[in-house]
Design a protein around this motif. Structure first.
Motif: not given
Length: 265
Positions: A128-147
């Motif tokens: 869901a976060a990645a989908s939202a990031a790709r829909a943004l009007p500018r580039d956005f780097v999403l980092v996924a953490r396995a803690d």
């Protein structure tokens, strides 16, 4: 160079985690190529412990202050995305872009509870976060953490299973904080073709030079709350000396005010 372009496997940049506008400006003046918030260090400035004690509004306002303070990309260390539901993560991405962040990290710890999200739920949150990031009007780097390794919730095999799934779900960068061994870290880096962030903190990882991380194939080296805690360590040790024996000599090592002013200017 864009924030995304800084992420090069085998040529890791140092992502400097700041805790206020002043520390961000100092780190920028000293050569940081990018700045990040630190959830723990930010909580410390509010007189709170780490781990789900800061609200999304507080974190966004703090991040916006750092964005305004420097002419560098700023990334948000945004814990579990400030909500359990996938849509909470998506909304956090959208709001983060609005305040000017170049990216954020979202972890699979179900804060403020002491547990990890189940596998499928963790993956859906990143999707869901990645989908939202790709829909943004500018580039956005999403980092996924396995803690879960750092938090004692699962082993390295599960962490690798998760980052591979986060990769497939659309994450731009993967992150397993503090694997127990260097071989485990190498396995994490080898598990994906995407950039991997390494947390440089603690008695093992803080003693490894950048060149070694480069040889491993790391793309990004973040500090977490380590630099803030170094500062807090100086406060503690100096205060113990002053209040314990009346010795003020540690203050003689203070950075000249003019030097601080020059960096802030």
């Amino acid at each position: 160079m864009s924030f995304r372009d800084l992420h090069r496997k085998g040529d890791p940049f140092i992502l400097a985690n700041a805790w206020d506008a002043g520390s961000a400006r100092m780190l920028a003046a000293l050569g940081a190529p990018a700045i990040a918030t630190s959830s723990a260090a930010h909580a410390f400035t509010l007189g709170r412990p780490d781990g789900g004690t800061v609200t999304r509004d507080e974190a966004l306002a703090h991040a916006q202050a750092l964005v305004a303070a420097v002419n560098l990309p700023v990334s948000g260390d945004f814990e579990n995305g400030f909500g359990h539901a996938p849509e909470d993560c998506a909304e956090t991405v959208r709001l983060s872009a609005e305040v000017g962040l170049a990216g954020i990290s979202i972890e699979d710890a179900a804060l403020p509870e002491n547990r990890a999200y189940p596998f499928e739920e963790a993956v859906e949150r990143i999707r869901a976060a990645a989908s939202a990031a790709r829909a943004l009007p500018r580039d956005f780097v999403l980092v996924a953490r396995a803690d879960g390794v750092m938090n004692g919730h699962y082993d390295i095999d599960e962490a690798i299973r998760r980052i591979r799934a986060f990769d497939a779900a659309g994450a731009d960068c993967l992150y397993v904080p503090l694997p127990k061994t260097l071989d485990d870290l190498k396995s994490v880096i080898a598990a994906t073709d995407k950039p991997v962030n390494v947390l440089v903190a603690g008695p093992v990882y803080s003693l490894i030079p950048r060149a070694d991380y480069s040889a491993m194939g790391a793309a990004r080296l973040s500090l977490g709350s380590a630099l803030a805690r170094v500062t807090h360590g100086v406060i503690r040790d100096t205060a113990n000396t002053m209040f314990g024996s009346g010795d003020f000599s540690p203050l003689s090592k203070a950075m000249p005010g003019g030097d601080v002013d020059a960096l802030l200017g």
